[in-house]
Design a protein around this motif. Sequence first.
Motif, mmCIF file in Angstrom:
data_model
loop_
_atom_site.group_PDB
_atom_site.id
_atom_site.type_symbol
_atom_site.label_atom_id
_atom_site.label_comp_id
_atom_site.label_asym_id
_atom_site.label_seq_id
_atom_site.Cartn_x
_atom_site.Cartn_y
_atom_site.Cartn_z
ATOM 1 N N THR A 157 -30.784 0.139 0.930
ATOM 2 C CA THR A 157 -30.495 -0.449 2.233
ATOM 3 C C THR A 157 -31.086 -1.850 2.332
ATOM 4 O O THR A 157 -30.443 -2.781 2.819
ATOM 5 C CB THR A 157 -31.053 0.434 3.360
ATOM 6 O OG1 THR A 157 -30.378 1.696 3.342
ATOM 7 C CG2 THR A 157 -30.861 -0.214 4.722
ATOM 8 N N LEU B 120 -24.035 -0.191 9.250
ATOM 9 C CA LEU B 120 -25.068 0.681 8.699
ATOM 10 C C LEU B 120 -24.467 1.948 8.098
ATOM 11 O O LEU B 120 -24.856 2.371 7.006
ATOM 12 C CB LEU B 120 -26.082 1.049 9.785
ATOM 13 C CG LEU B 120 -27.029 -0.065 10.230
ATOM 14 C CD1 LEU B 120 -27.839 0.381 11.439
ATOM 15 C CD2 LEU B 120 -27.950 -0.498 9.096
ATOM 16 N N ALA C 130 -25.550 1.499 4.433
ATOM 17 C CA ALA C 130 -26.939 1.938 4.297
ATOM 18 C C ALA C 130 -26.979 3.405 3.903
ATOM 19 O O ALA C 130 -26.723 4.273 4.744
ATOM 20 C CB ALA C 130 -27.685 1.718 5.613
#
Length: 236
Positions: free
Chosen positions: A111, A139, A143
């Motif tokens: 990330t 995200l 991530a």
Amino acid sequence: MTAFAPMQLQRAVAAICPDIAKRATAAPRVREEDRLWWELSCCLLSSQVPYALAVAAADRLDGSGLLHSARADQPDLTDRLTDLLSAPLTVSGTCRRYRFPQARARQLALTRLAVSAEAGTLCALIQTAGTGEAVREWLVGNAPGIGPKQASMFVRNVGLSYELAILDRHVLNYMTALTLSPTPIRATSSLSPYLRGETALRVHADDIGVPVGLLDWAIWIVMRVAKTTQTETLAA
């Protein structure tokens, strides 16, 4: 689930929403890079782990400065994060060990690399994305270990938006109890079905007159209290 009637739960939730809104309004938006990384790491670390333990782990990572100040392409970043997460943590005076040190260390390192490649810093990424919805979408897509629930939690915790729902088990149980959806909403790591659940909860939030990101906060409090009360009653 709880033994409380759906309307009892709804009234309790509506009753505490004004206090939740007041707290949210008073909280400043998080803009510091180290604090942003603390919030993001805590959201990731709290998956399937008691929150207090995740906080202790996030505090340790924050103290090391690895996520917000080390080079993103540092070759041993995963190993150094693993070492930090593998060491015993003190939680409420008790020695505890974090459950997934290697997996979470790898996810955090990846990330960090993704954020660096996209915008340089997490603060810059948020500024470029512009909206809570855009930050959440990035995200979830970039991530590792961050699903829509964790991403929504991050967006709310840093004060970026209160228009995203955190669909944890307490909120999902509430939605089932009040039949807010034709079919029960399940926890999911995929954004598309998550958005369907969020839409159903947003309709309910509009009926009560609060942002969905504050409604789910109130629901979380009420459902935890209701579950504790039910457990104590059964044990009496």
